[in-house]
Design an enzyme around this catalytic site. Structure first.
Site, PDB file in Angstrom:
ATOM      1  N   GLU A 105       0.807  -1.224   0.000  1.00  0.00           N
ATOM      2  CA  GLU A 105       0.000   0.000   0.000  1.00  0.00           C
ATOM      3  C   GLU A 105       0.841   1.275   0.000  1.00  0.00           C
ATOM      4  OE1 GLU A 105      -3.214   0.061   2.780  1.00  0.00           O
ATOM      5  OE2 GLU A 105      -4.034  -1.838   2.079  1.00  0.00           O
TER       6      GLU A 105
ATOM      7  N   GLU B  27      -5.546  -8.549   0.831  1.00  0.00           N
ATOM      8  CA  GLU B  27      -6.214  -8.118   2.060  1.00  0.00           C
ATOM      9  C   GLU B  27      -7.670  -7.818   1.754  1.00  0.00           C
ATOM     10  OE1 GLU B  27      -4.668  -4.926   4.487  1.00  0.00           O
ATOM     11  OE2 GLU B  27      -2.597  -5.417   3.955  1.00  0.00           O
TER      12      GLU B  27
END
Length: 433
Positions: free
Chosen positions: A127, A238
């Site tokens: 991320e 995720e």
């Protein structure tokens, strides 16, 4: 018999990888040790109501409290027969990343083929692009990094494992779906063998995001990521719904809603042969964060906070779903559209990135290390094998309609045409013997 063995090998790769995300520290900041990881991995493998959770996604290669020692999750995984999606933390600067590379090389040298054969892949960063974007900054995320740096780090990782048992292992990057759909990040997609997508409908508060919308929001995120990936494999690295915490938009954090998310989103992924790392097994260790996504609470137990079975789940596709593009395998073409530009992405609002941009326990203490790295030459393990741990590198495909005649298989009711075909071929080969 040789032909039968080949068919059996094909069938053994029909199931995808299932696992959880594991941080390197507890909520107190204390570093996890080998025994802690062993307890977590064993718990995941024995959860009531489900099975097959035998992979662990890591965020760092470095053991907490050290500059560049290999993380103790590695010997724990070897001991418990857990496969690993390795992670190299990429938002701590060049010195920090050099320590990640040192730890990776040291792990290859220290554990050899026992380590190599359980590696599912390597993620360079997590991320970082989202945290470096206007959405991530507005959400109060920690520091990220840009696409040029991630591309450089991917090359450094490939160079580091060249000539070792991990040479050829698929290398990718994990980010939010909005980061992938942002055309300015296309260079990262081009550098990846696979694309890791993080998506949390719970956080998408600029849209109608009550729990009944989670499935369609997730599917939209997946569709856009697949469009941007241009045929490269998309792994779900995720996703999840919190069991406790504040209401975000219309989305309520509760065990009941986490169960509905599991039935509506996770179960279809399991039945569609998709590589999936759920967030998370446990994040309340010992303190409970807000929001908390763990399927177990403060006590590490095989009894989850909600029902994990998929026998009564809705495994049909959402109204916005479309078939995923066919995969071209590792290093596949990315010549198709790479998504929108940054201005389009910024209009989406909260992308559904990880809690606070960085999940609890994700950042290990080596992030701020200033130790000058010393060179470690690539070590050949003599195996010549990259290993793949458990299962194939699956991508999401729309599950069969409820009236499909494809037989169910496995604890999650795996509905896989590839598996059914392989099984039929096995039986034909047996009768021909």
């Amino acid at each position: 018999m040789h032909a039968l063995a080949s068919i059996l090998a094909l069938a053994s790769t029909a199931s995808a990888i299932q696992g959880f995300n594991y941080g390197s520290t507890f909520t107190t900041g204390a570093a996890k040790q080998q025994s802690d990881f062993e307890n977590e991995f064993t718990t995941a493998q024995n959860l009531k109501g489900t099975s097959g959770w035998t992979s662990a996604r890591l965020y760092t290669m470095v053991q907490g409290g050290t500059a560049s020692d290999p993380i103790s999750a590695i010997p724990a995984a070897i001991k418990t027969k857990t496969s690993l999606l390795l992670g190299l933390w990429a938002s701590g600067g060049d010195t920090s990343f050099a320590n990640e590379i040192l730890a990776l090389k040291a792990a290859i040298k220290q554990y050899g083929d026992d380590f190599v054969k359980i590696v599912d892949g390597i993620s360079v960063g997590s991320e970082d692009l989202y945290r470096n974007s206007p959405q991530g900054i507005e959400a109060g995320s920690n520091v990220g990094t840009g696409p040029d740096t991630i591309v450089r780090y991917i090359k450094e990782t490939k160079d580091a494992i060249s000539g070792t048992g991990l040479e050829g292992i698929p290398i990718g990057h994990v980010d939010t779906w909005t980061a992938w759909y942002n055309g300015s990040n296309k260079a990262v997609i081009d550098a990846c063998d696979w694309v890791g997508m993080d998506a949390y409908p719970y956080f998408q508060d600029t849209m109608a995001n009550d729990i009944s919308k989670s499935k369609s929001l997730f599917q939209e995120a997946l569709d856009k990521t697949q469009q941007a990936a241009g045929g490269k494999k998309v792994w779900i690295t995720e996703t999840g719904h919190p069991v406790s915490g504040k209401t975000v938009g219309q989305s309520v954090a509760s065990a009941d809603n986490a169960e509905k998310f599991w039935k509506d989103v996770v179960c279809p992924l399991l039945s569609s042969n998709t590589n999936l790392w759920y967030y998370t097994l446990q994040d309340a260790a010992p303190d409970t964060p807000s929001p908390s996504f763990g399927i177990v609470g403060n006590k590490l137990t095989t009894t989850p906070l909600f029902d994990l079975s998929c026998d009564k789940a809705n495994t049909g596709s959402s109204s916005s779903s479309s078939a995923s593009p066919s995969s071209t395998g590792k290093g596949g073409s990315s010549s198709t559209a790479s998504g929108s530009d940054a201005s389009t992405t910024s209009a989406i609002g909260n992308s559904g990135g990880s809690p606070g941009g960085v999940p609890s326990g994700q950042i290990s203490s080596e992030q701020s290390a200033t130790v000058t790295p010393t060179a470690i030459s690539p070590i050949s393990t003599g195996t010549g094998s990259s290993g793949s741990g458990s299962g194939s590198n699956g991508t999401f495909t729309v599950p069969p309609a409820s009236g499909s005649t494809i037989p169910a298989s496995g604890a999650q009711g795996l509905q896989s045409g590839a598996f059914a075909a392989a099984f039929g071929a096995i039986m034909a080969a047996i009768y021909a013997l």
